[in-house]
Write an enzyme that holds these catalytic residues in place. Structure first.
Site, PDB file in Angstrom:
ATOM      1  N   ASP A 487      39.597  47.191  34.934  1.00  0.00           N
ATOM      2  CA  ASP A 487      38.789  48.008  35.970  1.00  0.00           C
ATOM      3  C   ASP A 487      38.081  49.239  35.293  1.00  0.00           C
ATOM      4  O   ASP A 487      37.463  49.212  35.981  1.00  0.00           O
ATOM      5  CB  ASP A 487      39.204  47.241  37.379  1.00  0.00           C
ATOM      6  CG  ASP A 487      38.694  46.589  37.912  1.00  0.00           C
ATOM      7  OD1 ASP A 487      38.008  45.499  37.449  1.00  0.00           O
ATOM      8  OD2 ASP A 487      39.450  46.119  38.939  1.00  0.00           O
TER       9      ASP A 487
HETATM   10  C1  GLC Z   1      44.085  45.465  39.831  1.00  0.00           C
HETATM   11  C2  GLC Z   1      42.876  44.378  40.119  1.00  0.00           C
HETATM   12  C3  GLC Z   1      42.522  43.413  39.155  1.00  0.00           C
HETATM   13  C4  GLC Z   1      42.205  44.327  37.450  1.00  0.00           C
HETATM   14  C5  GLC Z   1      44.132  45.526  37.485  1.00  0.00           C
HETATM   15  C6  GLC Z   1      43.464  45.701  36.307  1.00  0.00           C
HETATM   16  O1  GLC Z   1      45.095  45.272  40.065  1.00  0.00           O
HETATM   17  O2  GLC Z   1      42.869  44.105  41.408  1.00  0.00           O
HETATM   18  O3  GLC Z   1      40.998  42.806  39.479  1.00  0.00           O
HETATM   19  O4  GLC Z   1      41.994  43.058  36.811  1.00  0.00           O
HETATM   20  O5  GLC Z   1      44.383  45.695  37.909  1.00  0.00           O
HETATM   21  O6  GLC Z   1      42.494  46.588  36.192  1.00  0.00           O
HETATM   22  C1  GLC Z   2      40.818  51.417  40.736  1.00  0.00           C
HETATM   23  C2  GLC Z   2      42.446  51.126  40.231  1.00  0.00           C
HETATM   24  C3  GLC Z   2      42.343  48.975  39.520  1.00  0.00           C
HETATM   25  C4  GLC Z   2      41.094  48.286  40.457  1.00  0.00           C
HETATM   26  C5  GLC Z   2      39.939  48.791  40.768  1.00  0.00           C
HETATM   27  C6  GLC Z   2      39.655  48.480  41.223  1.00  0.00           C
HETATM   28  O1  GLC Z   2      40.056  52.039  39.743  1.00  0.00           O
HETATM   29  O2  GLC Z   2      42.678  51.665  38.865  1.00  0.00           O
HETATM   30  O3  GLC Z   2      43.740  49.111  39.222  1.00  0.00           O
HETATM   31  O4  GLC Z   2      41.627  47.528  39.888  1.00  0.00           O
HETATM   32  O5  GLC Z   2      40.548  50.331  40.856  1.00  0.00           O
HETATM   33  O6  GLC Z   2      39.722  48.747  42.832  1.00  0.00           O
END
Ligand code: GLC
Ligand code: GLC
Length: 814
Positions: A487
């Protein structure tokens, strides 16, 4: 050091001191009514949706961390001494303390000056309520005069509004008290048809419903004035902060034990029968009273508890293993499976790190979570898949999240995370392999929840697949959109304004930035689509998917291989991300794991080289970091990933969720030693002895462990709600132990450490209980199977055709 121990026999973790480094929590409820509870009784409850239907109030980022809870105070009426048997909120010294977190319940016990008290908290199956079974024993030589106070604080339903909109909230609180039962009915006068109730089985000496009366001016939950005085105020809340507190006085003879039940519940009335009498503003209690009466009877509460215990024994009994490694056993048999159920219920919404007001259910997250729970609750998995698919957009894209109560896509977050659609394919594939229920593909499902837009689920999968083909970049790799699995890799965002969301702020159109990771994901999805099409008899379509997959594999090999590992992405300028040419972030874990899982390079050594590079550059004793070198500053073209200080989260943290990809990849490459070694590095049970470094619960996975660039390397954060749960469960059970549901039956292909002499397992699969015994005869991974005494060709057990429900499989590995 350790803060407790595993009681595997009882499927409990026993915490032996209250001052754990962080609140160590557990979940109550597994259907509609839920709660989170810490080892010192902190936490809150909600009905279905942690944001929109919150029952009790919780204070975020508080000190102590877990304030707001299910509290009981004890008072010695002779000396005036008072304390909490759960340690918080008074924090008084206890001579004895334990918290037993079990499957769907927690029992917190504390003794002080010869008075031992214990409370078991749980949610009965099929009910929207929680029971606190409170027991108190006088171990003194003399009689004890005691007061007991319960205490909860009501949330005014919408947890977000509750913690922000005080100009309104301080005037709307309303309660009723009848026969000692406290009814919280804020907003019931207008559009709500639901209320909460809080009851006690003992005769009351008083109650309070107004917080200020109970606590007193300028006091906190650590020293309520009512408890200090030994007398409730019988307050009736109008506005301000409604609470629920019962007061019971007891005299206990030496050695005597008393039991009291406190029950907190949620109830809905028919819209046209809200009030009684109908023209009044009084809550109609006719429909709720039988429930209250039932659960104030101790035998009924006990009964409900035993049913809950049996329910969990049934779920966990579906897959049980006995290996040479205790940490493997207890995670597979108990805690990892249990955590997978928590991620099913909560997705990423409510934990001590997810506030319950931020996110709903993630499309990507919940599809992946299926891998961990589909075997335990196949019917609910089916329902979840159909709910998720109904939020898919006609383009094949998907809302990134939806709210569980409305089941509608979350507009604030929107879509365009270009990996999202493929997780639906993988989720459905996992469901089909487990259940063999091909009828799901024909189920009509809406797009974007629009009535009239229904099409078969299979068409949804086809659109998921096409979504990527419609969005290829200059190298022929998939465009990344807002982000892919990571993300925080925001290659189209270019945010230079503080406070902007990296995920939702306006993006560039994004016709350049590509993801090699989605490339790998696509190759895997193509294989699943082909298998599904083939099974459905559509040979041409299957061939088409395989051809698209092969083309993408070729593209990945051409433009996604960096010499010693897979590249991560191309940014908006067409420059490589995750390449030896980069100054920082030269190698990333995701494409190494996922391209190999997709089968790329397993034949010709590329996979081995990628995995060797992971070992060389990314592996640490605490797990595998996300990338190296960490980004030392903010990069406008990369986005959130570079916003984190080095070593945390997506910036070179050990993001536990993707470690299993490498574990699976190593298993696929035939390296059981490496696979299990990586598995053990992040296994929370194996990390129990380093509790002061790890700090999170030793019984569940955390999302992240700080990487080697962080000053706190080895420290875990964000426990419980993480894709780590499902992926690790999948990695250990299906790829290391190799008990793998497939379209055609149960495939058995263990890739276990060389030093293991074997293992045993019981696995229920499509109505048959398989007793599996694995014996190692040589150092390799070649398996030979006999099924019920007969040698089997190949390693896919098709299932008995003679209606037998038990089957014995013996396996030798050479
Ligand atoms: C968080 C989100 C997931 C994403 C991950 C890596 O765990 O819930 O959807 O893939 O971060 O950014
Ligand atoms: C933040 C976190 C990530 C998560 C994202 C979306 O960027 O670092 O882990 O997946 O939020 O909620």
């Amino acid at each position: 050091m350790q803060y407790g121990y595993f009681d595997d026999q009882n499927r409990e973790y026993v915490i032996t001191r209250p001052d754990t480094p962080l609140p160590w929590i557990n979940y109550l409820g597994c259907e509609s009514y839920f709660g989170i509870i810490s080892n010192t009784a902190g936490g809150y409850s909600f009905y279905r949706d942690a944001r929109l239907r919150r029952l009790t109030r919780y204070r975020y980022n508080n000190v102590p961390f877990d304030l707001g809870g299910r509290y009981i105070y004890l008072r010695d009426n002779e000396t005036g001494d008072y304390w909490s048997p759960s340690w918080q909120p008074t924090g008084s010294d206890l001579e004895h303390y334990t918290c037993r977190h079990g499957m769907g319940y927690s029992t917190i016990s504390g003794a002080r000056r010869g008075i031992a008290a214990s409370t078991r908290y749980f949610v009965p199956l099929g009910e929207n309520l929680e029971i606190w079974q409170f027991t108190v024993t006088n171990h003194r030589l003399a009689p004890a005069q005691l007061s007991i106070f319960s205490a909860i604080e009501f949330c005014l339903w919408d947890a977000q509004d509750d913690s922000t909109n005080f100009q309104r909230n301080f005037s709307i609180g309303e309660v009723e008290i009848e026969d000692g039962v406290i009814y919280h009915k804020t907003e019931y006068r207008e559009r709500r048809d639901h209320f909460a109730w809080f009851a006690c089985s003992a005769e009351l000496d008083g109650f309070d419903t107004q917080r200020d009366t109970f606590l007193g001016g300028a006091r906190g939950w650590d020293r309520p004035i009512a408890v200090e005085r030994g007398q409730s105020g019988n307050s009736v809340a109008h506005g301000w902060a409604p609470i629920g507190s019962h007061h019971v006085r007891l005299t206990l003879a030496p050695g005597e034990t008393r039991r009291i039940l406190f029950v907190l519940g949620y109830h809905e009335n028919p819209k046209d029968a809200k009030f009684d009498p109908p023209d009044s503003q009084t809550v109609n209690k006719k429909t709720v009273k039988p429930v209250i009466t039932k659960y104030l009877v101790p035998a009924n509460a006990d009964d409900a508890f035993y049913k809950l215990r049996d329910y969990w024994a049934g779920l966990l009994g579906i897959c049980q293993v006995s290996t040479p490694d205790v940490h493997t056993d207890r995670m597979v048999n108990i805690w990892n499976a249990y955590q997978c159920m928590a991620t099913f219920n909560m997705s990423r919404s409510a934990s001590f790190y997810e506030s319950g007001i931020g996110r709903g259910l993630g499309f990507r997250d919940s599809n992946q979570d299926l891998l961990g729970f589909v075997h335990m609750i196949p019917e609910r998995a089916r329902e979840r898949i159909l709910d998720l698919a109904a939020t898919q957009l006609p383009t094949g894209g998907a809302y990134h999240q939806y709210q569980p109560l409305t089941k509608k896509g979350n507009n604030d977050v929107g879509g365009n995370f270009n990996d999202d659609p493929h997780w639906l394919i993988l989720g459905v594939a996992a469901y089909l392999k487990e259940t063999g229920d091909w009828s799901i593909l024909k189920a009509p499902v809406q797009y974007d929840n629009q009535p009239g837009s229904e099409q078969a689920l299979y068409e949804h999968l086809q659109r998921s697949f096409r979504y990527t083909l419609d969005r290829l970049g200059p190298h022929g790799l998939p465009l990344i959109g807002r982000a892919d699995w990571n993300d925080c890799l925001n290659l189209n965002c270019f945010s230079d304004t503080p406070g902007q969301s990296f995920q939702t702020t306006t993006n560039k159109e994004g016709k350049v930035a590509e993801s090699v990771f989605i490339g790998g994901l696509f190759v895997l999805a193509a294989k699943e689509m082909a298998a599904i099409a083939k099974h459905s008899g559509d040979v041409d379509e299957a061939a088409g998917y395989l051809a698209e997959g092969a083309r993408m594999e070729q593209t990945v090999r051409e433009h996604g291989w960096d010499g010693e590992w897979f590249i991560r992405a191309y940014d908006d300028s067409g420059d490589k991300v995750g390449s030896k040419d980069c100054a920082e972030g030269k190698i990333f874990i995701e494409p190494q794991g996922f391209c190999v899982i997709a089968g790329i390079g397993l034949e010709d050594g590329l996979a081995r080289r990628a995995l060797d590079s992971v070992r060389k550059y990314l592996a640490t004793p605490h797990g595998i970091v996300l990338q190296q070198p960490a980004y030392s500053r903010y990069y406008l073209n990369l986005g959130e990933i570079s916003s984190y200080p080095p070593g945390y989260k997506e910036n070179a943290g050990i993001f536990c969720h993707n470690n299993p990809w490498v574990i699976i990849a190593e298993a696929m490459a035939g390296n059981g030693d490496a696979a299990h070694d990586y598995y053990s590095r992040i296994n929370p049970s194996a990390r129990e002895p380093i509790g002061d470094i790890h700090r999170c619960e030793p019984y569940v996975y955390a999302q992240m462990i700080a990487g080697r660039d962080a000053p706190t390397h080895g420290e875990a954060k964000n426990s419980w709600l993480t894709g780590t749960a499902a992926w690790n469960y999948y990695a250990i059970t299906q790829w290391i132990l190799g008990i793998r549901p497939s379209y055609d039956g149960l495939e058995i292909a263990p890739v276990i450490p060389v030093r293991w002499s074997g293992f045993a397992a019981t696995r229920k699969f499509r109505g048959v209980t398989y007793h599996i015994a694995v014996q190692r005869k040589g150092p390799g991974n070649k398996v030979k199977l006999t099924v019920d005494g007969r040698p089997l060709r190949g390693n896919i057990v098709p299932g008995p055709t003679d209606g037998r429900s038990e089957s014995h499989i013996n396996i030798t590995i050479e």
